[in-house]
Write a protein that holds these residues in place. Structure first.
Motif, PDB file in Angstrom:
ATOM      1  N   PHE A 210       0.827  -1.208   0.000  1.00 27.68           N
ATOM      2  CA  PHE A 210       0.000   0.000   0.000  1.00 27.68           C
ATOM      3  C   PHE A 210       0.864   1.262   0.000  1.00 27.68           C
ATOM      4  CE2 PHE A 210      -2.562   3.235   2.314  1.00 27.68           C
ATOM      5  CZ  PHE A 210      -3.597   3.352   1.401  1.00 27.68           C
ATOM      6  N   ALA A 211       1.989   1.213   0.726  1.00 28.69           N
ATOM      7  CA  ALA A 211       2.926   2.341   0.759  1.00 28.69           C
ATOM      8  C   ALA A 211       4.289   1.839   0.304  1.00 28.69           C
ATOM      9  CB  ALA A 211       2.990   2.948   2.152  1.00 28.69           C
ATOM     10  N   PRO A 212       4.464   1.598  -0.987  1.00 26.18           N
ATOM     11  CA  PRO A 212       5.689   0.964  -1.483  1.00 26.18           C
ATOM     12  C   PRO A 212       6.955   1.790  -1.260  1.00 26.18           C
ATOM     13  CG  PRO A 212       4.386   1.828  -3.290  1.00 26.18           C
ATOM     14  CD  PRO A 212       3.540   1.933  -2.066  1.00 26.18           C
ATOM     15  N   ASN A 213       6.805   3.084  -1.122  1.00 24.90           N
ATOM     16  CA  ASN A 213       7.972   3.956  -0.944  1.00 24.90           C
ATOM     17  C   ASN A 213       8.145   4.444   0.488  1.00 24.90           C
ATOM     18  OD1 ASN A 213       8.645   3.818  -3.721  1.00 24.90           O
ATOM     19  ND2 ASN A 213       7.113   5.383  -4.181  1.00 24.90           N
ATOM     20  N   GLY A 214       7.364   3.882   1.408  1.00 27.63           N
ATOM     21  CA  GLY A 214       7.498   4.239   2.812  1.00 27.63           C
ATOM     22  C   GLY A 214       6.529   5.322   3.252  1.00 27.63           C
ATOM     23  N   VAL A 215       6.704   5.753   4.497  1.00 28.59           N
ATOM     24  CA  VAL A 215       5.796   6.725   5.106  1.00 28.59           C
ATOM     25  C   VAL A 215       6.116   8.149   4.675  1.00 28.59           C
ATOM     26  CG1 VAL A 215       4.981   7.684   7.302  1.00 28.59           C
ATOM     27  CG2 VAL A 215       5.414   5.228   7.097  1.00 28.59           C
ATOM     28  N   TRP A 216       7.401   8.453   4.514  1.00 28.60           N
ATOM     29  CA  TRP A 216       7.773   9.834   4.210  1.00 28.60           C
ATOM     30  C   TRP A 216       7.099  10.378   2.953  1.00 28.60           C
ATOM     31  CZ3 TRP A 216       9.281  14.081   6.279  1.00 28.60           C
ATOM     32  CH2 TRP A 216       9.772  15.118   5.486  1.00 28.60           C
ATOM     33  N   PRO A 217       7.032   9.655   1.843  1.00 32.96           N
ATOM     34  CA  PRO A 217       6.332  10.185   0.666  1.00 32.96           C
ATOM     35  C   PRO A 217       4.865  10.525   0.931  1.00 32.96           C
ATOM     36  CG  PRO A 217       7.708   8.337   0.034  1.00 32.96           C
ATOM     37  CD  PRO A 217       7.697   8.365   1.533  1.00 32.96           C
ATOM     38  N   ILE A 218       4.238   9.781   1.856  1.00 34.73           N
ATOM     39  CA  ILE A 218       2.844  10.088   2.198  1.00 34.73           C
ATOM     40  C   ILE A 218       2.770  11.469   2.845  1.00 34.73           C
ATOM     41  CG2 ILE A 218       0.848   9.395   3.569  1.00 34.73           C
ATOM     42  CD1 ILE A 218       1.860   6.534   3.443  1.00 34.73           C
ATOM     43  N   ILE A 219       3.684  11.711   3.796  1.00 30.11           N
ATOM     44  CA  ILE A 219       3.707  12.998   4.495  1.00 30.11           C
ATOM     45  C   ILE A 219       4.075  14.118   3.527  1.00 30.11           C
ATOM     46  CG2 ILE A 219       4.787  14.296   6.367  1.00 30.11           C
ATOM     47  CD1 ILE A 219       5.290  11.609   7.763  1.00 30.11           C
ATOM     48  N   ALA A 220       5.097  13.868   2.706  1.00 36.43           N
ATOM     49  CA  ALA A 220       5.493  14.872   1.715  1.00 36.43           C
ATOM     50  C   ALA A 220       4.380  15.117   0.710  1.00 36.43           C
ATOM     51  CB  ALA A 220       6.765  14.419   1.000  1.00 36.43           C
ATOM     52  N   GLY A 221       3.596  14.081   0.431  1.00 34.71           N
ATOM     53  CA  GLY A 221       2.482  14.227  -0.504  1.00 34.71           C
ATOM     54  C   GLY A 221       1.425  15.192  -0.011  1.00 34.71           C
ATOM     55  N   VAL A 222       1.244  15.261   1.320  1.00 33.19           N
ATOM     56  CA  VAL A 222       0.266  16.197   1.890  1.00 33.19           C
ATOM     57  C   VAL A 222       0.643  17.627   1.526  1.00 33.19           C
ATOM     58  CG1 VAL A 222      -0.767  17.068   4.023  1.00 33.19           C
ATOM     59  CG2 VAL A 222      -0.283  14.624   3.781  1.00 33.19           C
ATOM     60  N   ALA A 223       1.948  17.912   1.548  1.00 40.16           N
ATOM     61  CA  ALA A 223       2.424  19.260   1.218  1.00 40.16           C
ATOM     62  C   ALA A 223       2.113  19.634  -0.228  1.00 40.16           C
ATOM     63  CB  ALA A 223       3.931  19.349   1.470  1.00 40.16           C
ATOM     64  N   ILE A 224       1.889  18.631  -1.060  1.00 40.48           N
ATOM     65  CA  ILE A 224       1.566  18.894  -2.471  1.00 40.48           C
ATOM     66  C   ILE A 224       0.059  18.977  -2.679  1.00 40.48           C
ATOM     67  CG2 ILE A 224       1.753  18.004  -4.828  1.00 40.48           C
ATOM     68  CD1 ILE A 224       4.352  16.639  -3.986  1.00 40.48           C
ATOM     69  N   VAL A 225      -0.662  17.993  -2.131  1.00 43.21           N
ATOM     70  CA  VAL A 225      -2.102  17.911  -2.428  1.00 43.21           C
ATOM     71  C   VAL A 225      -2.907  18.991  -1.727  1.00 43.21           C
ATOM     72  CG1 VAL A 225      -1.898  15.426  -2.755  1.00 43.21           C
ATOM     73  CG2 VAL A 225      -2.616  16.304  -0.538  1.00 43.21           C
ATOM     74  N   ILE A 226      -2.402  19.535  -0.613  1.00 44.38           N
ATOM     75  CA  ILE A 226      -3.198  20.522   0.111  1.00 44.38           C
ATOM     76  C   ILE A 226      -3.433  21.765  -0.737  1.00 44.38           C
ATOM     77  CG2 ILE A 226      -1.269  21.744   1.222  1.00 44.38           C
ATOM     78  CD1 ILE A 226      -3.058  21.783   3.781  1.00 44.38           C
ATOM     79  N   PHE A 227      -2.506  22.032  -1.666  1.00 41.01           N
ATOM     80  CA  PHE A 227      -2.685  23.180  -2.547  1.00 41.01           C
ATOM     81  C   PHE A 227      -3.782  22.922  -3.578  1.00 41.01           C
ATOM     82  CE2 PHE A 227       1.683  23.541  -1.004  1.00 41.01           C
ATOM     83  CZ  PHE A 227       1.679  24.833  -0.523  1.00 41.01           C
ATOM     84  N   SER A 228      -4.088  21.647  -3.830  1.00 43.84           N
ATOM     85  CA  SER A 228      -5.156  21.319  -4.773  1.00 43.84           C
ATOM     86  C   SER A 228      -6.518  21.751  -4.249  1.00 43.84           C
ATOM     87  CB  SER A 228      -5.174  19.811  -5.054  1.00 43.84           C
ATOM     88  OG  SER A 228      -3.951  19.380  -5.591  1.00 43.84           O
ATOM     89  N   TYR A 229      -6.642  21.838  -2.913  1.00 48.18           N
ATOM     90  CA  TYR A 229      -7.921  22.186  -2.310  1.00 48.18           C
ATOM     91  C   TYR A 229      -8.117  23.689  -2.154  1.00 48.18           C
ATOM     92  CZ  TYR A 229      -8.305  17.260  -0.884  1.00 48.18           C
ATOM     93  OH  TYR A 229      -8.388  15.893  -0.869  1.00 48.18           O
ATOM     94  N   PHE A 230      -7.042  24.458  -2.381  1.00 48.15           N
ATOM     95  CA  PHE A 230      -7.144  25.898  -2.138  1.00 48.15           C
ATOM     96  C   PHE A 230      -8.139  26.521  -3.110  1.00 48.15           C
ATOM     97  CE2 PHE A 230      -5.257  30.309  -2.025  1.00 48.15           C
ATOM     98  CZ  PHE A 230      -5.610  30.543  -0.708  1.00 48.15           C
ATOM     99  N   GLY A 231      -9.016  27.334  -2.596  1.00 46.91           N
ATOM    100  CA  GLY A 231     -10.068  27.952  -3.389  1.00 46.91           C
ATOM    101  C   GLY A 231     -11.441  27.734  -2.780  1.00 46.91           C
TER     102      GLY A 231
END
Length: 518
Positions: A210-231
């Motif tokens: 489910f998390a093939p690249n570990g936990v850190w990419p999940i956390i780093a991913g939040v920093a990217i996707v949160i901007f998708s919700y802006f507006g």
């Protein structure tokens, strides 16, 4: 007892308080359907249709968790904004609440940064729309299409708020229909009930887990996707220009937000379930939506999604211009920007603010095409990268501060209340700080966004002392306004009449004969 935030709020100043006396008829206001689609239209764009593919390729199926965490944080921020806006539905501006709760400095910074962010978005979406149209008609230069799209939506926003809402309703409707079809067919395909489909749930844990690249990419991913919700905050601003502001605020901060979470999280869930994450094509070659629509067997999937993406881009351009203009007008209302920007038409449209916002967009578009290697356009895009996070942090800090000033009776009278106060607000602020730290350590791209954004904040800090002095003069003038010519004439006439009135001798003798009491 109904709660209020009248300490000391001017109800005539807000990013959403733009209705002039001549435009108070219901026919010129936004309806409930407009508020719904404005909320959806403001955020559903290329970040979902294309950008989600990059997140999935980097994180794996656990990208679902990244989108879920980001969505929850935004939902909490919207709930806090909703609490404040429901108590004062006539304003609906987080800049106004920041002024009341934290002070002029907070309103100044968050207002200007927010305007700057949307000016950059306007330019970016105009460039993207020009690129799409140029792909359809290669004989016409991209910059012609980009400028044309900006002109179209400038006119749309200048006519009236109703025309903006109507155009946004239909643009957003196309996106929503596309997502609903994507979700509906996707569920059938993933369960094996659609031609060519098969039960594909195991794709969530096969191919490396489910998390093939570990936990850190999940956390780093939040920093990217949160901007998708802006507006999402656009709907709260627009709600005050609706037929029922209180209902519009509740609708914007509760039901609509849940629909957004469903669209984003639901779409990502289907993508990672139907297609193995490591077999998803590069979004620059083929977006995830196009890839899945092709798997569904829908003919001309690429052309259809290209058209949907164009409407999505136009929708964000339209709503971005609305947001930038309303915020710019609010800055002028409060004295943080030149007063001429606050002037509005008989329909309540801040004409000067709309034109000024588009000038910034035109300039950025011209720079992008005239000097593509100068780095100026990239700097404009990157230097507003932290705005979304700062807005959420300011909303949380303001709500905590304003709730602490309320009496128990006022808290009990809140129509929309934030849960677990103040802990969830503190959680949002801590999350914002954490995401900024992640951006600094994640890579050169996000690190550049942080440093260039700080440059923007630094420029505003340089001008703040001058703005503060001007603000003091403006407010002093408002407190003691200069008399008009008519008032001066009346005063002179009254003084002349008093001087010409004769005083009776008996009045003088009577006054002199009066003895003071012991």
């Amino acid at each position: 007892m109904r709660a209020n935030y009248n300490r000391p709020v001017s109800p005539a100043t807000s990013a959403a308080q733009v209705i002039s006396p001549s435009s108070k008829s219901g026919s010129k206001k936004l309806a409930s359907r407009h508020i719904t689609m404005i909320t959806l239209g403001g955020i559903i764009g290329a970040s979902l249709f294309v950008g989600s593919g990059n997140v999935i390729r980097n994180v794996g199926p656990a990208a679902l968790v990244s989108y879920l965490i980001g969505g929850i944080l935004v939902f909490l921020a919207m709930r806090m904004l909703g609490e404040m806006a429901a108590a004062r539905p006539s304003t609906g501006s987080f800049m106004e609440y920041a002024r009341v709760g934290l002070g002029d400095w907070a309103a100044y910074f968050v207002g200007w940064l927010y305007w700057y962010f949307w000016v950059g978005v306007i330019a970016f979406e105009a460039v993207v729309s020009g690129s799409i149209l140029h792909g359809w008609m290669p004989g016409v230069p991209e910059w012609v299409f980009s400028i044309s799209m900006m002109l179209i939506f400038t006119i749309t926003n200048l006519v009236s708020v109703r025309s903006f809402g109507e155009v946004e309703f239909w643009l957003a409707s196309i996106k929503v229909v596309a997502i609903v079809v994507f979700l509906g067919v996707g569920v059938l395909f993933a369960l094996g009930f659609w031609p060519g489909g098969s039960f594909s749930l195991p794709n969530l844990w096969q191919h490396g887990g489910f998390a093939p690249n570990g936990v850190w990419p999940i956390i780093a991913g939040v920093a990217i996707v949160i901007f998708s919700y802006f507006g999402t905050e656009i709907a709260v601003m627009a709600a005050s220009e609706s037929e029922d502001p209180a209902k519009g605020v509740r609708q914007a901060t509760t039901t609509v937000v849940w629909r957004i979470l469903l669209f984003f999280v639901g779409a990502v869930f289907l993508i990672v379930m139907i297609v193995p994450w490591n077999q998803l094509p590069d979004p620059q070659v083929e977006g995830p939506f196009v890839h899945l629509f092709t798997m569904y067997g829908i003919p001309a999937a690429g052309v259809i999604m290209s058209a949907v993406t164009l409407t999505a881009v136009c929708s964000v351009l339209n709503s971005g211009l609305y947001s930038a203009a309303r915020m710019f007008a609010a800055l002028a209302d409060q004295g943080y920007a030149p007063g001429i920007v606050a002037k509005r038409s008989k329909n309540g449209v801040p004409v000067a603010a709309v034109l000024a916002s588009t000038l910034g967009g035109y300039a950025a578009v011209i720079v992008n095409f005239a000097a593509p290697d100068s780095g100026i356009f990239d700097f404009i895009m990157n230097s507003a990268g932290l705005v979304a996070l700062l807005v959420y942090a300011f909303i949380a800090a303001t709500q905590i501060r304003m709730r602490s000033r309320m009496s128990k009776e006022e808290v009990a009278g809140l129509e929309l209340k934030m849960w677990l106060h103040p802990w969830l607000g503190i959680l949002v602020i801590a999350s914002v700080v954490g995401i900024i730290v992640i951006m600094v350590v994640s890579g050169e791209g996000t690190r550049t966004q942080v440093w260039t954004s700080l440059v923007s904040v630094g420029v505003l800090a340089i001008f703040w002392p001058a703005v503060r002095k001007r603000l003091a003069r403006v407010r002093a003038k408002r407190a003691f306004p200069e008399p008009s010519a008519a008032e001066l004439a009346q005063r002179l006439q009254a003084e002349s009449s008093a001087a010409a009135t004769p005083v009776a001798a008996s009045d003088i003798e009577g006054a002199g004969s009066q003895q003071p009491r012991a």
